[in-house]
Design an enzyme around this catalytic site. Structure first.
Site, PDB file in Angstrom:
ATOM      1  N   ASN A 165     -33.624 -95.430  79.890  1.00 45.55           N
ATOM      2  CA  ASN A 165     -34.269 -94.246  79.347  1.00 45.55           C
ATOM      3  C   ASN A 165     -35.356 -94.658  78.368  1.00 45.55           C
ATOM      4  O   ASN A 165     -35.240 -95.673  77.682  1.00 45.55           O
ATOM      5  CB  ASN A 165     -33.251 -93.371  78.607  1.00 45.55           C
ATOM      6  CG  ASN A 165     -32.367 -92.586  79.544  1.00 45.55           C
ATOM      7  OD1 ASN A 165     -32.692 -92.372  80.709  1.00 45.55           O
ATOM      8  ND2 ASN A 165     -31.233 -92.128  79.049  1.00 45.55           N
TER       9      ASN A 165
ATOM     10  N   ARG B 231     -30.439 -92.274  86.131  1.00 48.50           N
ATOM     11  CA  ARG B 231     -30.328 -93.738  86.104  1.00 48.50           C
ATOM     12  C   ARG B 231     -29.274 -94.221  87.103  1.00 48.50           C
ATOM     13  O   ARG B 231     -29.470 -95.224  87.782  1.00 48.50           O
ATOM     14  CB  ARG B 231     -29.995 -94.239  84.702  1.00 48.50           C
ATOM     15  CG  ARG B 231     -31.166 -94.115  83.735  1.00 48.50           C
ATOM     16  CD  ARG B 231     -30.783 -94.572  82.357  1.00 48.50           C
ATOM     17  NE  ARG B 231     -29.678 -93.746  81.870  1.00 48.50           N
ATOM     18  CZ  ARG B 231     -28.867 -94.060  80.875  1.00 48.50           C
ATOM     19  NH1 ARG B 231     -29.001 -95.197  80.235  1.00 48.50           N
ATOM     20  NH2 ARG B 231     -27.912 -93.254  80.493  1.00 48.50           N
TER      21      ARG B 231
END
Length: 90
Positions: free
Chosen positions: A36, A18
């Protein structure tokens, strides 16, 4: 501006993916977010110019040195929201 929903599967959680996506988005002037998913994947909402999005997707497919990207699904969608930056959603 084009808006894309991108779903990435593989070893992309717990490896800094990320943060990598955020860094690349900033590099290419992309706005939106990354988060996520419960199934172990990562979802990205990315808004920007076509050329910038294409470069961003190339980097997303490559991943960072700690990740393994198995599949990237890209869907163009209606641009319903405007973002000023690129955020990591927790």
């Amino acid at each position: 501006m084009i808006q894309l929903k991108i779903v990435v599967s593989g070893k992309v959680q717990g490896v800094g993916y990320r943060y990598y996506a955020q860094m690349k988005a900033i590099q290419f002037g992309i706005t939106g977010w990354v988060r996520n998913l419960e199934d172990g994947g990562v979802e990205i909402l990315a808004s920007g110019l076509r050329e910038s999005l294409d470069q961003f997707i190339d980097e997303i497919r490559r991943g960072n040195p700690f990740s393994t990207v198995d599949h990237v699904e890209v869907t163009e969608q209606e641009n319903t929201e405007t973002y000023k930056s690129f955020a990591i959603k927790y």
